[in-house]
Design an enzyme around this catalytic site. Structure first.
Site, short mmCIF file in Angstrom:
data_model
loop_
_atom_site.label_atom_id
_atom_site.label_comp_id
_atom_site.label_asym_id
_atom_site.label_seq_id
_atom_site.Cartn_x
_atom_site.Cartn_y
_atom_site.Cartn_z
N LYS A 1 34.15 -7.77 -49.29
CA LYS A 1 35.16 -7.05 -48.51
C LYS A 1 34.90 -5.56 -48.65
O LYS A 1 34.37 -5.10 -49.66
CB LYS A 1 36.56 -7.36 -49.04
CG LYS A 1 37.67 -7.02 -48.06
CD LYS A 1 37.86 -8.10 -47.02
CE LYS A 1 38.96 -7.78 -46.05
NZ LYS A 1 39.43 -8.94 -45.31
N SER B 1 33.25 -16.13 -37.45
CA SER B 1 32.23 -15.14 -37.83
C SER B 1 30.96 -15.86 -38.28
O SER B 1 29.84 -15.43 -37.96
CB SER B 1 32.73 -14.25 -38.96
OG SER B 1 33.45 -13.17 -38.44
N LYS C 1 30.39 -12.28 -47.58
CA LYS C 1 30.86 -12.03 -46.22
C LYS C 1 32.33 -11.65 -46.23
O LYS C 1 33.11 -12.25 -46.97
CB LYS C 1 30.66 -13.31 -45.39
CG LYS C 1 31.24 -13.29 -44.00
CD LYS C 1 30.17 -13.44 -42.94
CE LYS C 1 30.66 -13.12 -41.55
NZ LYS C 1 31.07 -11.71 -41.39
N THR D 1 41.21 -15.81 -35.78
CA THR D 1 42.14 -15.86 -36.91
C THR D 1 43.43 -16.51 -36.46
O THR D 1 43.96 -17.42 -37.11
CB THR D 1 42.38 -14.43 -37.46
OG1 THR D 1 41.10 -13.87 -37.77
CG2 THR D 1 43.26 -14.44 -38.69
N1 LIG Z 1 41.30 -9.58 -38.04
C1 LIG Z 1 40.89 -10.67 -38.66
O1 LIG Z 1 39.95 -11.34 -38.24
C2 LIG Z 1 41.58 -11.13 -39.90
C3 LIG Z 1 42.73 -10.52 -40.38
N2 LIG Z 1 43.36 -11.03 -41.49
C4 LIG Z 1 44.52 -10.39 -42.05
O2 LIG Z 1 45.58 -10.35 -41.10
C5 LIG Z 1 46.40 -9.21 -41.36
C6 LIG Z 1 46.50 -8.38 -40.08
O3 LIG Z 1 45.17 -8.01 -39.69
P1 LIG Z 1 44.80 -7.65 -38.20
O4 LIG Z 1 45.74 -8.32 -37.26
O5 LIG Z 1 43.36 -7.83 -38.07
O6 LIG Z 1 45.09 -6.08 -38.23
P2 LIG Z 1 45.42 -5.12 -37.00
O7 LIG Z 1 45.02 -3.78 -37.46
O8 LIG Z 1 44.90 -5.63 -35.73
O9 LIG Z 1 47.04 -5.18 -36.93
C7 LIG Z 1 47.86 -4.89 -38.02
C8 LIG Z 1 49.32 -5.07 -37.59
O10 LIG Z 1 50.14 -4.92 -38.76
C9 LIG Z 1 51.11 -3.91 -38.50
N3 LIG Z 1 51.45 -3.22 -39.74
C10 LIG Z 1 50.70 -2.31 -40.40
N4 LIG Z 1 51.38 -1.86 -41.47
C11 LIG Z 1 52.57 -2.52 -41.47
C12 LIG Z 1 53.72 -2.49 -42.30
N5 LIG Z 1 53.79 -1.68 -43.34
N6 LIG Z 1 54.74 -3.32 -41.99
C13 LIG Z 1 54.68 -4.14 -40.92
N7 LIG Z 1 53.64 -4.20 -40.09
C14 LIG Z 1 52.60 -3.40 -40.36
C15 LIG Z 1 50.45 -2.98 -37.49
O11 LIG Z 1 51.43 -2.19 -36.82
C16 LIG Z 1 49.77 -4.00 -36.58
O12 LIG Z 1 50.70 -4.55 -35.69
C17 LIG Z 1 45.72 -8.46 -42.51
O13 LIG Z 1 46.29 -8.87 -43.73
C18 LIG Z 1 44.29 -8.94 -42.43
O14 LIG Z 1 43.59 -8.82 -43.65
C19 LIG Z 1 42.91 -12.15 -42.10
C20 LIG Z 1 41.81 -12.80 -41.66
C21 LIG Z 1 41.01 -12.31 -40.59
O1 LIG Z 2 35.18 -12.51 -40.23
C1 LIG Z 2 34.85 -12.28 -41.37
O2 LIG Z 2 33.71 -12.38 -41.80
C2 LIG Z 2 35.86 -11.83 -42.40
C3 LIG Z 2 37.30 -11.86 -41.97
C4 LIG Z 2 38.13 -11.28 -43.06
O3 LIG Z 2 37.91 -10.17 -43.50
C5 LIG Z 2 39.22 -12.06 -43.65
O4 LIG Z 2 39.30 -13.27 -43.46
O5 LIG Z 2 40.04 -11.47 -44.38
#
Ligand SMILES: NC(=O)C1=CN([C@@H]2O[C@H](COP(=O)(O)OP(=O)(O)OC[C@H]3O[C@@H](n4cnc5c(N)ncnc54)[C@H](O)[C@@H]3O)[C@@H](O)[C@H]2O)C=CC1
Ligand SMILES: O=C(O)CCC(=O)C(=O)O
Length: 426
Positions: free
Chosen positions: A118, A360, A82, A202
């Site tokens: 992933k 999830s 997952k 998250t």
């Molecule tokens: N969405 C989820 O459920 C989960 C997300 N994560 C992790 O959290 C982190 C953010 O993910 P999300 O919020 O989902 O993504 P998202 O796509 O919603 O947001 C990403 C954010 O990071 C910023 N960003 C992108 N490139 C950047 C850079 N070079 N420098 C600074 N900021 C930058 C973007 O402008 C945006 O504000 C990632 O590492 C992701 O793997 C971890 C667990 C679960």
């Molecule tokens: O919600 C999920 O199954 C995975 C979330 C995820 O990709 C992460 O924790 O980095």
């Protein structure tokens, strides 16, 4: 031939930023500490399955563009794999492999019946139309359909993917399968079998970790100065939760730069103005760089964007007492050591960001049973799971005198190692 000194230094630097190599190093250390033989490391150092796909999509100008995608399945001894799917121009095979190992560790830490998976597609959704994004999403599912499914490998959102993309993917899989199959993917819209609380899960998990870490450090959340890097799904909800708890969010950022106000930013206004890619700072003039943001004076720092943001270059300049990694892989191993030696409490990604996969899992359970929970039920269950995960990791760090990252890997790796052994794989 003698290697040039500059080449050696460049290689050394590349190795430090190589997320797969760094992950393998800590997995090895964790297994050694737990007393597992080398075969266990040999199995767990790479995904058991890695698929590379080419996805042809007709673009809006009528040309055909071929996108490259990946799906890594790290270890399926415990149960189906997952993990999310990332749409980003920098997606690489190595990154997806490392991300799949981190997913296995998360599942182990919060005790879910999963291994880690992933996926990623090399693309920039910020430059694509809705129709083109739908084409890539559906094409990816067709390309990986043989190795995924609700009892094999269950995708979810990650960077630059959202509930709409999950909906297209679920619809495509249901067409291939010839029946409506909501349990194929999580992070769906509520009307398609999504779970209450998944969108903010998250950030909720990160908030719970911040609360637990703050107790250990004797810091009050109310009035604490918080800096958040990244204003997407993880970062923006987190900034809101911290703001609502009375913390002073003094810095936020996105890919374009950061905003800083020592008196606290107007988070509701920023949430209102941000776009669907988590971009908001482009609307302001007096921005700071992401590097300046990380070094701001604050109590709690939350990297919630991308990998390799805190390195040996800036770890000595971090002023926070607590660093909680909402992002996957934001801190290098060298920086982890510097922060830990400086007495900064680091809550590692595989624990801090496990709230997303936990909800999830709740979504998948609800899809399988066809009975749906209230938001309060989801929140209560999530709280219990994350607090237990935090306690296990914190106690392991104290009892085994290791840093929080190694402790998290020790807790996370054990279940898949044991399951692989019971199955007779090693
Ligand atoms: N969405 C989820 O459920 C989960 C997300 N994560 C992790 O959290 C982190 C953010 O993910 P999300 O919020 O989902 O993504 P998202 O796509 O919603 O947001 C990403 C954010 O990071 C910023 N960003 C992108 N490139 C950047 C850079 N070079 N420098 C600074 N900021 C930058 C973007 O402008 C945006 O504000 C990632 O590492 C992701 O793997 C971890 C667990 C679960
Ligand atoms: O919600 C999920 O199954 C995975 C979330 C995820 O990709 C992460 O924790 O980095």
């Amino acid at each position: 031939m003698v290697a040039d000194k500059a080449d050696v230094n460049a290689n050394d630097q590349n190795d430090k930023l190589d997320v797969l190599k760094s992950t393998q190093k800590v997995v090895k250390k964790a297994l050694d500490k737990l007393g597992y033989p080398n075969e266990v490391y040999d199995l767990l150092k790479e995904p058991v399955r890695m698929m590379t796909v080419r996805i042809p999509v007709r673009m809006d100008d009528d040309s055909i563009k071929i996108f490259t995608g990946f799906r890594a399945q790290h270890n399926d001894a415990v149960g189906p794999t997952k993990g999310g799917v990332r749409f980003h121009p920098n997606v690489s095979e190595k990154e997806v492999k490392a991300l799949s190992i981190w997913m296995s560790l998360k599942a182990g830490i919060v005790d879910l019946p999963y291994g880690g998976g992933k996926g990623g597609i090399v693309c920039d959704p910020r430059d694509m139309s809705f129709r083109e994004l739908e084409g890539v999403s559906r094409g990816y599912v067709r390309a990986i359909s043989q190795i995924v499914g609700p009892t094999k490998d269950i995708p979810a959102p990650d960077v630059f993917t959202n509930s709409q993309i999950m909906a297209w993917m679920m619809d495509e899989y249901s067409r291939i399968d010839e029946f409506n199959n909501p349990g194929f993917i999580t992070g769906k819209p509520l009307v398609l079998g999504g779970s209450h609380g998944r969108e903010s899960a998250t950030a909720k998990g990160v908030t719970i970790c911040i609360e637990e870490a703050a107790k250990k450090k004797g810091i009050q959340i109310e009035g604490a100065r918080v800096v958040v890097q990244g204003f997407g799904n993880a970062g923006s909800f987190l900034a809101k939760f911290m703001h609502d708890k009375g913390a002073n969010v003094v810095g936020i950022s996105d890919a374009h730069g950061g905003l800083h106000d020592p008196d606290g930013l107007d988070i509701d206004y920023l949430l209102d103005r941000r776009d669907s890619f988590g971009t908001v700072t482009n609307l302001f003039k007096n921005t700071i760089t992401n590097q300046e943001l990380l070094e701001l004076d604050c109590d709690i720092l939350v990297p919630a964007a991308i990998e390799n943001q805190i390195t040996e270059e800036n770890a000595g300049k971090i002023k926070a007492d607590i660093v909680v990694e909402a992002a996957n892989g934001p801190t290098t191993l060298e920086a982890t050591k510097i922060l830990s030696d400086r007495g900064i409490l680091l809550v590692p990604d595989v624990l801090a960001s496990a709230g997303g996969v936990t909800v999830s899992y709740f979504e998948w359970v609800q899809n399988n049973q066809g009975y749906y929970w209230t938001e309060e039920e989801v929140e209560e269950k999530l709280h219990k799971v994350i607090v237990k995960g935090f306690d296990n990791v914190f106690r392991t760090a104290e009892n085994r005198r290791v840093d929080m990252r190694l402790a998290a890997y020790m807790v996370g790796v054990r279940k898949m190692a044991e399951a692989s052994r019971f199955r007779g794989w090693i």
